[in-house]
Design a protein around this motif. Structure first.
Motif, PDB file in Angstrom:
ATOM      1  N   GLU A  64       0.833  -1.195   0.000  1.00 29.58           N
ATOM      2  CA  GLU A  64       0.000   0.000   0.000  1.00 29.58           C
ATOM      3  C   GLU A  64       0.872   1.251   0.000  1.00 29.58           C
ATOM      4  OE1 GLU A  64      -3.087   0.244   2.907  1.00 29.58           O
ATOM      5  OE2 GLU A  64      -3.534  -1.885   2.770  1.00 29.58           O
ATOM      6  N   PRO A  65       0.463   2.261  -0.746  1.00 31.32           N
ATOM      7  CA  PRO A  65       1.229   3.508  -0.727  1.00 31.32           C
ATOM      8  C   PRO A  65       1.034   4.254   0.589  1.00 31.32           C
ATOM      9  CG  PRO A  65      -0.700   3.743  -2.102  1.00 31.32           C
ATOM     10  CD  PRO A  65      -0.660   2.306  -1.653  1.00 31.32           C
ATOM     11  N   LEU A  66       1.917   5.177   0.849  1.00 29.72           N
ATOM     12  CA  LEU A  66       1.871   6.023   2.039  1.00 29.72           C
ATOM     13  C   LEU A  66       1.118   7.300   1.707  1.00 29.72           C
ATOM     14  CD1 LEU A  66       2.942   6.899   4.884  1.00 29.72           C
ATOM     15  CD2 LEU A  66       4.941   7.809   3.668  1.00 29.72           C
ATOM     16  N   SER A  67       0.135   7.647   2.516  1.00 29.94           N
ATOM     17  CA  SER A  67      -0.580   8.905   2.301  1.00 29.94           C
ATOM     18  C   SER A  67       0.217  10.046   2.945  1.00 29.94           C
ATOM     19  CB  SER A  67      -1.997   8.842   2.872  1.00 29.94           C
ATOM     20  OG  SER A  67      -1.970   8.546   4.246  1.00 29.94           O
ATOM     21  N   VAL A  68       0.303  11.159   2.215  1.00 29.28           N
ATOM     22  CA  VAL A  68       1.036  12.336   2.680  1.00 29.28           C
ATOM     23  C   VAL A  68       0.208  13.579   2.390  1.00 29.28           C
ATOM     24  CG1 VAL A  68       3.290  11.253   2.300  1.00 29.28           C
ATOM     25  CG2 VAL A  68       2.285  12.648   0.489  1.00 29.28           C
ATOM     26  N   LYS A  69       0.578  14.675   3.039  1.00 31.66           N
ATOM     27  CA  LYS A  69      -0.108  15.947   2.802  1.00 31.66           C
ATOM     28  C   LYS A  69       0.845  17.096   3.073  1.00 31.66           C
ATOM     29  CE  LYS A  69      -1.824  16.866   7.415  1.00 31.66           C
ATOM     30  NZ  LYS A  69      -2.912  17.461   8.148  1.00 31.66           N
ATOM     31  N   THR A  70       0.446  18.271   2.601  1.00 32.39           N
ATOM     32  CA  THR A  70       1.207  19.462   2.942  1.00 32.39           C
ATOM     33  C   THR A  70       0.854  19.861   4.374  1.00 32.39           C
ATOM     34  OG1 THR A  70      -0.526  20.825   1.920  1.00 32.39           O
ATOM     35  CG2 THR A  70       1.441  20.362   0.587  1.00 32.39           C
ATOM     36  N   ALA A  71       1.835  20.401   5.086  1.00 32.32           N
ATOM     37  CA  ALA A  71       1.604  20.818   6.469  1.00 32.32           C
ATOM     38  C   ALA A  71       0.779  22.101   6.535  1.00 32.32           C
ATOM     39  CB  ALA A  71       2.940  21.008   7.185  1.00 32.32           C
ATOM     40  N   ALA A  72       0.708  22.818   5.433  1.00 26.63           N
ATOM     41  CA  ALA A  72      -0.071  24.059   5.338  1.00 26.63           C
ATOM     42  C   ALA A  72      -0.461  24.234   3.874  1.00 26.63           C
ATOM     43  CB  ALA A  72       0.767  25.244   5.815  1.00 26.63           C
ATOM     44  N   PRO A  73      -1.414  25.097   3.601  1.00 26.25           N
ATOM     45  CA  PRO A  73      -1.774  25.332   2.195  1.00 26.25           C
ATOM     46  C   PRO A  73      -0.601  25.926   1.408  1.00 26.25           C
ATOM     47  CG  PRO A  73      -3.471  26.184   3.661  1.00 26.25           C
ATOM     48  CD  PRO A  73      -2.297  25.824   4.520  1.00 26.25           C
ATOM     49  N   VAL A  74      -0.518  25.571   0.138  1.00 26.38           N
ATOM     50  CA  VAL A  74       0.514  26.104  -0.760  1.00 26.38           C
ATOM     51  C   VAL A  74      -0.154  26.973  -1.823  1.00 26.38           C
ATOM     52  CG1 VAL A  74       2.104  24.185  -0.388  1.00 26.38           C
ATOM     53  CG2 VAL A  74       0.464  24.060  -2.258  1.00 26.38           C
ATOM     54  N   PRO A  75       0.592  27.900  -2.423  1.00 24.81           N
ATOM     55  CA  PRO A  75      -0.012  28.702  -3.489  1.00 24.81           C
ATOM     56  C   PRO A  75      -0.565  27.803  -4.588  1.00 24.81           C
ATOM     57  CG  PRO A  75       2.092  29.634  -2.825  1.00 24.81           C
ATOM     58  CD  PRO A  75       1.974  28.301  -2.134  1.00 24.81           C
ATOM     59  N   LYS A  76      -1.769  28.107  -5.032  1.00 22.84           N
ATOM     60  CA  LYS A  76      -2.449  27.290  -6.032  1.00 22.84           C
ATOM     61  C   LYS A  76      -1.602  27.148  -7.300  1.00 22.84           C
ATOM     62  CE  LYS A  76      -6.927  27.048  -8.374  1.00 22.84           C
ATOM     63  NZ  LYS A  76      -8.198  27.749  -8.569  1.00 22.84           N
ATOM     64  N   ALA A  77      -0.901  28.190  -7.666  1.00 30.06           N
ATOM     65  CA  ALA A  77      -0.071  28.155  -8.868  1.00 30.06           C
ATOM     66  C   ALA A  77       1.133  27.237  -8.727  1.00 30.06           C
ATOM     67  CB  ALA A  77       0.394  29.572  -9.213  1.00 30.06           C
ATOM     68  N   ARG A  78       1.457  26.808  -7.518  1.00 30.49           N
ATOM     69  CA  ARG A  78       2.635  25.971  -7.280  1.00 30.49           C
ATOM     70  C   ARG A  78       2.285  24.506  -7.018  1.00 30.49           C
ATOM     71  NH1 ARG A  78       7.286  28.241  -5.521  1.00 30.49           N
ATOM     72  NH2 ARG A  78       8.083  26.305  -6.380  1.00 30.49           N
ATOM     73  N   ILE A  79       1.013  24.136  -7.116  1.00 28.08           N
ATOM     74  CA  ILE A  79       0.606  22.765  -6.814  1.00 28.08           C
ATOM     75  C   ILE A  79       1.344  21.744  -7.674  1.00 28.08           C
ATOM     76  CG2 ILE A  79      -1.316  21.118  -6.948  1.00 28.08           C
ATOM     77  CD1 ILE A  79      -3.125  23.358  -5.879  1.00 28.08           C
ATOM     78  N   MET A  80       1.479  21.990  -8.954  1.00 29.14           N
ATOM     79  CA  MET A  80       2.156  21.024  -9.819  1.00 29.14           C
ATOM     80  C   MET A  80       3.632  20.890  -9.448  1.00 29.14           C
ATOM     81  SD  MET A  80      -0.380  19.860 -11.263  1.00 29.14           S
ATOM     82  CE  MET A  80       0.320  18.688 -12.378  1.00 29.14           C
ATOM     83  N   ASP A  81       4.262  21.974  -9.020  1.00 33.28           N
ATOM     84  CA  ASP A  81       5.654  21.922  -8.561  1.00 33.28           C
ATOM     85  C   ASP A  81       5.766  21.079  -7.292  1.00 33.28           C
ATOM     86  OD1 ASP A  81       6.343  23.668 -10.644  1.00 33.28           O
ATOM     87  OD2 ASP A  81       6.085  25.433  -9.365  1.00 33.28           O
ATOM     88  N   VAL A  82       4.808  21.261  -6.383  1.00 39.09           N
ATOM     89  CA  VAL A  82       4.789  20.476  -5.144  1.00 39.09           C
ATOM     90  C   VAL A  82       4.592  18.994  -5.476  1.00 39.09           C
ATOM     91  CG1 VAL A  82       3.483  20.030  -3.020  1.00 39.09           C
ATOM     92  CG2 VAL A  82       4.056  22.380  -3.682  1.00 39.09           C
ATOM     93  N   MET A  83       3.691  18.706  -6.394  1.00 39.70           N
ATOM     94  CA  MET A  83       3.460  17.312  -6.778  1.00 39.70           C
ATOM     95  C   MET A  83       4.720  16.690  -7.394  1.00 39.70           C
ATOM     96  SD  MET A  83       0.546  16.323  -5.782  1.00 39.70           S
ATOM     97  CE  MET A  83       0.386  14.819  -6.721  1.00 39.70           C
ATOM     98  N   ALA A  84       5.451  17.447  -8.194  1.00 38.92           N
ATOM     99  CA  ALA A  84       6.699  16.946  -8.777  1.00 38.92           C
ATOM    100  C   ALA A  84       7.712  16.638  -7.678  1.00 38.92           C
ATOM    101  CB  ALA A  84       7.269  17.955  -9.766  1.00 38.92           C
TER     102      ALA A  84
END
Length: 119
Positions: A64-84
């Motif tokens: 099973e994969p490990l679920s993760v999250k950001t500790a705080a909201p990130v700028p919407k324009a940077r979501i793809m960078d965070v996912m990378a």
């Protein structure tokens, strides 16, 4: 700057918020909110929209994969960078709930943390 309309997501009411800007681009007024949280949401969303990111990371030797999250909201324009940055993570068990797996996701200053324990 054009006026913006949002649906508030802070509670089940789903108020329709309208943000009106003045000629200088500053917020002149916010209408439609039934509570203070709606006004705060509209102010943030109009000038710097942010989102929490939750996703999965594969762990070697685990089915099973490990679920993760950001500790705080990130700028919407940077979501793809965070996912990378999350895709590039290489984690090894054991992993504890709340363990920081990446201190600064894509230069946002926001950490990626585990939301479950493995190994």
């Amino acid at each position: 700057m054009a006026n913006k309309t949002f649906t508030c997501v802070n509670c089940p009411m789903g108020c329709t918020l309208e943000v009106v800007f003045d000629d200088a681009g500053a917020i002149a007024s916010i209408t439609g909110n039934t509570c203070k949280r709606g006004e705060e949401y509209a102010r943030q969303e109009a000038v710097d929209p942010r989102r929490n990111v939750s996703t999965l990371v594969m762990v070697p030797g685990m089915l099973e994969p490990l679920s993760v999250k950001t500790a705080a909201p990130v700028p919407k324009a940077r979501i793809m960078d965070v996912m990378a940055a999350v895709r590039a993570l290489q984690v090894q068990p054991p992993i504890a709930v709340g363990q920081v797996l990446l201190e600064d996701a894509a230069g946002t200053g926001v950490a990626i943390v585990a939301t479950k324990a493995v190994g």
